[in-house]
Design an enzyme around this catalytic site. Structure first.
Site, PDB file in Angstrom:
ATOM      1  N   ASP A  32      -8.197   0.117   1.560  1.00 21.30           N
ATOM      2  CA  ASP A  32      -8.046   0.060   0.103  1.00 21.30           C
ATOM      3  C   ASP A  32      -8.085   1.432  -0.562  1.00 21.30           C
ATOM      4  O   ASP A  32      -8.854   1.658  -1.502  1.00 21.30           O
ATOM      5  CB  ASP A  32      -9.151  -0.819  -0.507  1.00 21.30           C
ATOM      6  CG  ASP A  32      -9.302  -2.161   0.181  1.00 21.30           C
ATOM      7  OD1 ASP A  32      -8.289  -2.660   0.702  1.00 21.30           O
ATOM      8  OD2 ASP A  32     -10.420  -2.688   0.215  1.00 21.30           O
ATOM      9  N   GLU A  61      -2.753  -8.862  -5.785  1.00 25.65           N
ATOM     10  CA  GLU A  61      -4.053  -8.206  -5.957  1.00 25.65           C
ATOM     11  C   GLU A  61      -3.846  -6.690  -6.035  1.00 25.65           C
ATOM     12  O   GLU A  61      -2.725  -6.203  -6.129  1.00 25.65           O
ATOM     13  CB  GLU A  61      -4.978  -8.567  -4.776  1.00 25.65           C
ATOM     14  CG  GLU A  61      -4.387  -8.221  -3.419  1.00 25.65           C
ATOM     15  CD  GLU A  61      -5.212  -8.714  -2.251  1.00 25.65           C
ATOM     16  OE1 GLU A  61      -6.394  -9.057  -2.452  1.00 25.65           O
ATOM     17  OE2 GLU A  61      -4.678  -8.749  -1.127  1.00 25.65           O
TER      18      GLU A  61
END
Length: 526
Positions: free
Chosen positions: A14, A186
Site C-alpha cells: 500500500d 478502494e
C-alpha cells in the site's frame, strides 16, 4: 540508471509516495506490527532507506487484541504549508460482513517527528487519503464499506471536507465514484492537473486481479469520467514468474517533470503463494495528449524501469549484524501489537544482550514477547544465540519464522521432565499445531545455544550449534509456502508477510527471561 523492482522487497504494501523539495518519501502499511507505518526516504527513486515510524506510542495506536491482518491499513502521506500529514486506518475487526475501521490523522513539522497525537476522523470505511486543493481547502476521501447482503460491499468513494481550524470533518459527504466493472473499489487518491481532478483507485481486490484505475472530473465532487484505457496497471496473470498483484497505486512528479507510480506487487514462489508478502514497485508514467496517465510499457508492471533525471544518491543501510550494543533497537525490528517497553524487553539489564521477558503464547493477540524483521529475499539465513535456562515446559525461547498466530515455524528451547533443557521445533499450519521432532534434543545447561535457519524460497531448514563452529541440522526440510498472504480453504486472504526473529514465552506467568547475544541476517545471491 535503471530501477529494479520491487524497490521495497518483502512486506511493504500500500505505498503512498510523496516528494517535498528534493526528497522522496514512501509510507507503507504495517498492520498488526509495531511501530506503525514505515516511512522510507530517497533522493533518486533508486536507493531507499527506512527513515522513521510516525506511530510509536500507545497513545497514537492501541492494537492490543487486534486481529491478524488488522491494525494499520493503507496510510496516506501528504504535505502542505510546512506540515506533514499522515492518515491511516486502525482495523479492529474484519470478520464476516462487518469491518470496524477507524480513521485518524497525525501531523508533524518534520518527517522524523515528533508526530502528534491522533485526531479521529470517521469509521465509514478504510484507505483514507487527504487532498490539499489549490484554494486551501482540504478534502478527505475513503472507500465506503457496506455490510448488507445483496449490496456491493465496496460501496463507493466518500468525499468530505476537513476543517483545519476545528480538526474534524465538516459539511456534506459525497459518494463521488462507484467504481468500474472490476469491483472492490478502494485505495483512493486525488490529484489535480491541467484543470482536472484525477481520482486514482485500486480495484479487483488485492490478489491476482488487482489493478489501478483512473477517472477525472472538472469539479472535485464529480461527475467523474472513466479513463477509456482502464486499468492503467494490472499484472499479466498468465506469467506467474513476473510481478503479480499489481495495484494500489500512488503518483509522484519529480523536480524535472517526470512521473512515477508507486504500487503494490508480489512475487509467488510456488502454487501462487507469496511468502514475502505484498511489496512495493515503481513504474515510470507519462500523460497522453488527451490528458490520461499511462504506464511505460504498461499496463503490465515492468521489472526494469528507467530512472529519473536525478543525481545518484546511494544510502548506507543499517548493519544486518545486530550485537545489541546500542541503546535502542535498530529500525528494522518490529513487535506485535505493542510498543517496545521495559516491561517485556530490555537492552540495559544485561550488557550486550537483548533480554526478552516471557510473554503470552504465540496464539495471543495481546502481549507477545516477540521481536522480528521482514524477510526481504527468497534466499537467506538468520542466526542468533540465546542464553535461556527454562524451569518448566511452559517456558520457551528461540528463533522463529512467523507469519501470524495461525502460521509459524519455531526452533525453541524448553524444559522437559525427563530430558531437562531441550531443543525442538513447533509448527503451526493454518492454525493446526504440530511438533516436528519425534523427541526433543537434550541441551547442556548454562551455555549459549546457537540457532540458525536457512530459507530457499518455500524450503526451510533449521540447525543448531553449541560453539558456533560445528552446526547440526535439526528436523526435516519444512515447506513454508503456507506463510503467505494467499487465501486457502482454511484461511481467508491475509495482508502481511513473513518475519524472522526472536521470541520468549512463559505460560506460567513468571516472565522468565531469555537473553539473546546477537542476530545475523544474511541474504544470498542464487
Amino acid at each position: 540508471m535503471q530501477i529494479t523492482n520491487p524497490i521495497l522487497p518483502g512486506f511493504h504494501p500500500d505505498p503512498s509516495i510523496l516528494r517535498v523539495g528534493d526528497d522522496f518519501y514512501i509510507a507503507v502499511s504495517t498492520f498488526e506490527w509495531f511501530p506503525g507505518v514505515q516511512i522510507y526516504h530517497s533522493r533518486d527513486l533508486l536507493h531507499w532507506e527506512l527513515l522513521t515510524y510516525p506511530l510509536t506510542r500507545d497513545s497514537q495506536l492501541q492494537m492490543i487484541g487486534n486481529i491478524n491482518s488488522g491494525g494499520v491499513w493503507a496510510s496516506c502521506l501528504s504535505y502542505s504549508d510546512g506540515v506533514f500529514y499522515l492518515l491511516f486506518t486502525d482495523v479492529k475487526s474484519r470478520k464476516g460482513a462487518f469491518k470496524d475501521t477507524h480513521n485518524y490523522v497525525v501531523t508533524a513539522e518534520k518527517i522524523t517527528g515528533p508526530w502528534s497525537e491522533p485526531i479521529y476522523l470517521n469509521s465509514s470505511g478504510f484507505d483514507p487519503s487527504l487532498f490539499h486543493d489549490e484554494d486551501g481547502k482540504k478534502w478527505m476521501i475513503n472507500m465506503i464499506w457496506d455490510h448488507r447482503k445483496r449490496k456491493n460491499s465496496f460501496a463507493g468513494i466518500a468525499l468530505q471536507q476537513i476543517s483545519s481550524e476545528e480538526n474534524k470533518l465538516v459539511g456534506p459527504v459525497w459518494n463521488i465514484f462507484s467504481g468500474t466493472e472490476l469491483g472492490a473499489t478502494e485505495a483512493p487518491h486525488l490529484y489535480k492537473k491541467d484543470g482536472y481532478y484525477y481520482l486514482m483507485t485500486a480495484e479487483g481486490g488485492t490478489s491476482y486481479d488487482h489493478a489501478v484505475t483512473m477517472a477525472r472530473a472538472e469539479s472535485i465532487t464529480g461527475p467523474y469520467q472513466l479513463d477509456p484505457g482502464n486499468p492503467i496497471l494490472t499484472s499479466d496473470k498468465s506469467k506467474r514468474d513476473e510481478l503479480q498483484k499489481a495495484g494500489h497505486g500512488s503518483l509522484v512528479e519529480t523536480q524535472s517533470g517526470e512521473w512515477y507510480l508507486a504500487h503494490l506487487c508480489a512475487r509467488p514462489v510456488t502454487d501462487n503463494k507469496c511468502i514475502l508478502g505484498r511489496e512495493t514497485g515503481l513504474q515510470k508514467c507519462y500523460w497522453t495528449d488527451d490528458g490520461w496517465l499511462r504506464v511505460d510499457g504498461g499496463p503490465n508492471p515492468q521489472w526494469q524501469v528507467p530512472g529519473p533525471d536525478l543525481e545518484m544518491a546511494p544510502v548506507e543501510g543499517e548493519s544486518n549484524h545486530d550485537d545489541f550494543q546500542e541503546k535502542e533497537l535498530k529500525r528494522y525490528w518490529n513487535a506485535l501489537r505493542q510498543p517496545f517497553s521495559e516491561d517485556w524487553l530490555s537492552l540495559k539489564e544485561r550488557d550486550g544482550y537483548l533480554r526478552l521477558k516471557g510473554g503470552e503464547s504465540l496464539n495471543s493477540l495481546h502481549r507477545q514477547s516477540l521481536v522480528a524483521r521482514r524477510l526481504e529475499s527468497f534466499h537467506l539465513s538468520a542466526e542468533t544465540a540465546v542464553d535461556f535456562q527454562p524451569e518448566t515446559f511452559q517456558q520457551m525461547a528461540g528463533l522463529i519464522v512467523y507469519y501470524d498466530t495461525d502460521d509459524y515455524v519455531y526452533l525453541r528451547i524448553s524444559q522437559d521432565e525427563q530430558l531437562g533443557k531441550c531443543l525442538g521445533i513447533l509448527h503451526t499450519k493454518h492454525g493446526i499445531y504440530d511438533e516436528l521432532l519425534p523427541e526433543d534434543i537434550p541441551l547442556p545447561e548454562k551455555v549459549l545455544s546457537y540457532l540458525r535457519v536457512e530459507i530457499h524460497r518455500e524450503n526451510l531448514q533449521f540447525s543448531y550449534s553449541l560453539d558456533q563452529k560445528t552446526w547440526k541440522t535439526i528436523g526435516p526440510v519444512v515447506d513454508i509456502s503456507h506463510l503467505a498472504d494467499d487465501a486457502t480453504e482454511l484461511n481467508s486472504l491475509r495482508f502481511t508477510g513473513t518475519f524472522v526473529g526472536m521470541c520468549c514465552q512463559d505460560l506460567s506467568g513468571r516472565k522468565h527471561v531469555a537473553d539473546f547475544h546477537h542476530f545475523i541476517y544474511t541474504e544470498q545471491d542464487i
